[in-house]
Scaffold this motif. Structure first.
Motif, PDB file in Angstrom:
ATOM      1  N   VAL A 137     -28.435  28.431   6.329  1.00 56.88           N
ATOM      2  CA  VAL A 137     -28.408  28.098   7.753  1.00 56.88           C
ATOM      3  C   VAL A 137     -27.010  28.295   8.332  1.00 56.88           C
ATOM      4  CG1 VAL A 137     -28.609  26.183   9.401  1.00 56.88           C
ATOM      5  CG2 VAL A 137     -30.363  26.509   7.652  1.00 56.88           C
ATOM      6  N   LEU A 138     -26.001  27.992   7.527  1.00 58.36           N
ATOM      7  CA  LEU A 138     -24.620  28.073   7.988  1.00 58.36           C
ATOM      8  C   LEU A 138     -24.138  29.515   8.150  1.00 58.36           C
ATOM      9  CD1 LEU A 138     -22.044  26.414   8.615  1.00 58.36           C
ATOM     10  CD2 LEU A 138     -21.498  26.538   6.188  1.00 58.36           C
TER      11      LEU A 138
ATOM     12  N   TRP B  92     -32.940  31.932  13.420  1.00 55.68           N
ATOM     13  CA  TRP B  92     -32.198  30.750  12.973  1.00 55.68           C
ATOM     14  C   TRP B  92     -33.021  29.470  13.135  1.00 55.68           C
ATOM     15  CZ3 TRP B  92     -28.598  27.006  15.482  1.00 55.68           C
ATOM     16  CH2 TRP B  92     -27.677  26.463  14.571  1.00 55.68           C
ATOM     17  N   ALA B  93     -33.735  29.368  14.270  1.00 54.22           N
ATOM     18  CA  ALA B  93     -34.511  28.143  14.538  1.00 54.22           C
ATOM     19  C   ALA B  93     -35.574  27.880  13.467  1.00 54.22           C
ATOM     20  CB  ALA B  93     -35.130  28.214  15.936  1.00 54.22           C
ATOM     21  N   PRO B  94     -36.370  28.873  13.050  1.00 51.33           N
ATOM     22  CA  PRO B  94     -37.325  28.610  11.957  1.00 51.33           C
ATOM     23  C   PRO B  94     -36.651  28.224  10.648  1.00 51.33           C
ATOM     24  CG  PRO B  94     -37.930  30.603  13.141  1.00 51.33           C
ATOM     25  CD  PRO B  94     -36.581  30.197  13.642  1.00 51.33           C
ATOM     26  N   MET B  95     -35.459  28.781  10.376  1.00 48.30           N
ATOM     27  CA  MET B  95     -34.728  28.397   9.171  1.00 48.30           C
ATOM     28  C   MET B  95     -34.403  26.907   9.196  1.00 48.30           C
ATOM     29  SD  MET B  95     -32.074  31.588   8.679  1.00 48.30           S
ATOM     30  CE  MET B  95     -31.301  30.836   7.246  1.00 48.30           C
ATOM     31  N   ILE B  96     -33.978  26.420  10.358  1.00 47.66           N
ATOM     32  CA  ILE B  96     -33.679  24.994  10.510  1.00 47.66           C
ATOM     33  C   ILE B  96     -34.950  24.172  10.338  1.00 47.66           C
ATOM     34  CG2 ILE B  96     -32.893  23.218  12.131  1.00 47.66           C
ATOM     35  CD1 ILE B  96     -31.035  25.308  13.338  1.00 47.66           C
ATOM     36  N   GLY B  97     -36.043  24.654  10.924  1.00 46.45           N
ATOM     37  CA  GLY B  97     -37.319  23.942  10.806  1.00 46.45           C
ATOM     38  C   GLY B  97     -37.791  23.833   9.363  1.00 46.45           C
ATOM     39  N   ILE B  98     -37.673  24.923   8.609  1.00 44.73           N
ATOM     40  CA  ILE B  98     -38.065  24.911   7.193  1.00 44.73           C
ATOM     41  C   ILE B  98     -37.183  23.958   6.407  1.00 44.73           C
ATOM     42  CG2 ILE B  98     -38.129  26.316   5.096  1.00 44.73           C
ATOM     43  CD1 ILE B  98     -38.893  28.704   6.933  1.00 44.73           C
ATOM     44  N   THR B  99     -35.876  24.004   6.666  1.00 48.41           N
ATOM     45  CA  THR B  99     -34.943  23.114   5.973  1.00 48.41           C
ATOM     46  C   THR B  99     -35.246  21.651   6.262  1.00 48.41           C
ATOM     47  OG1 THR B  99     -33.209  24.811   6.104  1.00 48.41           O
ATOM     48  CG2 THR B  99     -32.496  22.560   5.620  1.00 48.41           C
ATOM     49  N   ALA B 100     -35.533  21.351   7.526  1.00 49.67           N
ATOM     50  CA  ALA B 100     -35.858  19.969   7.908  1.00 49.67           C
ATOM     51  C   ALA B 100     -37.152  19.517   7.239  1.00 49.67           C
ATOM     52  CB  ALA B 100     -35.975  19.866   9.428  1.00 49.67           C
ATOM     53  N   TYR B 101     -38.159  20.387   7.244  1.00 49.12           N
ATOM     54  CA  TYR B 101     -39.455  20.035   6.630  1.00 49.12           C
ATOM     55  C   TYR B 101     -39.305  19.762   5.136  1.00 49.12           C
ATOM     56  CZ  TYR B 101     -44.049  20.722   4.530  1.00 49.12           C
ATOM     57  OH  TYR B 101     -45.175  20.576   3.780  1.00 49.12           O
ATOM     58  N   LEU B 102     -38.624  20.654   4.427  1.00 58.79           N
ATOM     59  CA  LEU B 102     -38.459  20.480   2.992  1.00 58.79           C
ATOM     60  C   LEU B 102     -37.587  19.260   2.670  1.00 58.79           C
ATOM     61  CD1 LEU B 102     -38.016  24.192   1.845  1.00 58.79           C
ATOM     62  CD2 LEU B 102     -40.006  22.708   1.521  1.00 58.79           C
ATOM     63  N   SER B 103     -36.607  18.988   3.514  1.00 59.63           N
ATOM     64  CA  SER B 103     -35.762  17.811   3.309  1.00 59.63           C
ATOM     65  C   SER B 103     -36.583  16.534   3.382  1.00 59.63           C
ATOM     66  CB  SER B 103     -34.638  17.769   4.344  1.00 59.63           C
ATOM     67  OG  SER B 103     -33.804  18.904   4.234  1.00 59.63           O
ATOM     68  N   LEU B 104     -37.451  16.459   4.393  1.00 64.86           N
ATOM     69  CA  LEU B 104     -38.312  15.280   4.539  1.00 64.86           C
ATOM     70  C   LEU B 104     -39.310  15.168   3.392  1.00 64.86           C
ATOM     71  CD1 LEU B 104     -39.010  15.516   8.379  1.00 64.86           C
ATOM     72  CD2 LEU B 104     -37.599  13.801   7.219  1.00 64.86           C
ATOM     73  N   LYS B 105     -39.712  16.317   2.844  1.00 67.86           N
ATOM     74  CA  LYS B 105     -40.660  16.326   1.727  1.00 67.86           C
ATOM     75  C   LYS B 105     -39.986  15.929   0.421  1.00 67.86           C
ATOM     76  CE  LYS B 105     -43.887  19.416  -0.678  1.00 67.86           C
ATOM     77  NZ  LYS B 105     -44.442  20.804  -0.736  1.00 67.86           N
ATOM     78  N   TRP B 106     -38.761  16.400   0.214  1.00 67.04           N
ATOM     79  CA  TRP B 106     -38.070  16.212  -1.064  1.00 67.04           C
ATOM     80  C   TRP B 106     -37.393  14.852  -1.205  1.00 67.04           C
ATOM     81  CZ3 TRP B 106     -35.312  21.629  -0.813  1.00 67.04           C
ATOM     82  CH2 TRP B 106     -36.206  22.615  -1.240  1.00 67.04           C
TER      83      TRP B 106
END
Length: 350
Positions: free
Chosen positions: A176-177, A197-211
């Motif tokens: 993302v950076l 970039w926006a979907p990358m942030i969305g995927i990162t946020a989703y996986l973070s909440l999952k993990w």
């Protein structure tokens, strides 16, 4: 100094802040803060610090000491209690001083910000030189003071289990950076960059909440907000005064003292960096302003190496922890290697 001139300087400083906010915050600094916050909260410091103990081979302790700043997210202030802790709890003076020098210099925020603002050549040189030369500092300190027979205790640590998804999160946040800079270098328009970039942030946020659990996410956000509160006001203040410095400082003075690539200019830059107190990241806009006034690339690297590692308050604490003789030896080594590194970089790569 007239009132009109003061108002003019304030307007110049505010304009610098405005330009900085427009260019560097959304796609550079905000992701970097989230990355640093994740490192500070989700990576176990103890799992790194245990490698400084007596049981660790020297090649392991020096290697970990040289690169652990990336994982510990420390600045020149927070490195001191960590250094005192590992030094007093059994780490040899070699690995301990290697850690002391490299950790603030390869702070992930500092490296990313240096590359973004001053160029990838200086960013890479700062990271490479900090890692390589920190080992040199540690080896010299060990040769001078550790002696042939030393008793090193094991360092007891707790909470050494690393979260199994920490590395995956680290890779996602790095992606993302760096993605905006890569897309920009490919000539992509800003709107196209946002669409990727926006979907990358969305995927990162989703996986973070999952993990990660709610407590871990809260800790991550808390560390991120703490870094933002601690660093951003000082950083913007640095940008403000750096903008004024470009107008106030005579170019010929800057060029005379730290221009070009002489040993003298690198030494002056190294000593100036060592004596000044740089809050995290503030050295970058200040050096950027000086480069606009004629500061050479070599002296810029010298200040980037000496500045985060030393300051007057920092030197006092180091001398108290290690003793005056060892402390002054360490300080002298940092200034000398920063000078030499700047001179070599300026001669070979500029």
């Amino acid at each position: 100094m007239t009132l009109d001139y003061i108002i003019y300087l304030i307007s110049v400083g505010l304009q610098s802040v405005q330009e900085y906010l427009a260019l560097h915050v959304l796609m550079c600094l905000v992701p970097a803060f989230f990355l640093a916050g994740a490192i500070a909260s989700l990576f176990s410091k103890e799992s790194v610090l245990k490698f400084f103990g007596a049981d660790a081979p020297k090649y392991v302790s020096y290697t970990v000491a040289a690169v652990s700043g990336c994982l510990l997210a420390v600045c020149s202030c927070t490195v001191l209690p960590l250094f005192a802790g590992i030094y007093k709890r059994g780490a040899g003076i070699g690995p301990a001083t290697t850690f002391l020098f490299s950790a603030p210099a390869i702070n992930i925020l500092a490296i990313v910000y240096t590359a973004k603002i001053l160029g990838y050549d200086l960013g890479a040189a700062r990271a490479f030189a900090a890692i390589l030369l920190s080992v040199l500092v540690g080896l010299v300190m060990a040769l001078l003071y550790e002696g042939k027979v030393t008793e090193r205790k094991s360092i007891k640590t707790f909470g050494e289990e690393e979260h199994k998804h920490s590395i995956e999160l680290f890779v996602l946040l790095i992606a993302v950076l760096v993605a905006p800079e890569l897309m920009s270098s490919w000539g992509w328009k800003y709107t196209t960059q946002l669409l990727v970039w926006a979907p990358m942030i969305g995927i990162t946020a989703y996986l973070s909440l999952k993990w990660f659990s709610k407590e871990e996410i809260d800790s991550w956000m808390g560390e991120t907000w703490f870094l933002i509160k601690q660093i951003t006001p000082l950083l913007l203040l640095g940008v403000f005064f750096a903008g004024i410095a470009v107008v106030v400082l005579p170019k010929e003075y800057v060029a005379a003292f730290v221009g070009g690539n002489s040993l003298t200019s690198n030494f002056i830059s190294s000593v100036a960096g060592a004596l000044m107190y740089f809050s995290t990241l503030t050295e970058v806009p200040i050096i950027k302003a000086l480069t606009l006034l004629g500061m050479g690339a070599g002296p810029s690297l010298a200040m980037l190496l000496a500045g985060p590692a030393l300051s007057l308050p920092n030197m006092i604490v180091i001398n108290r922890i290690m003793g005056t003789k060892k402390g002054m030896t360490y300080i002298s080594l940092v200034v000398l290697i920063a000078t030499a590194s700047g001179y070599i970089f300026g001669a070979l790569f500029v």
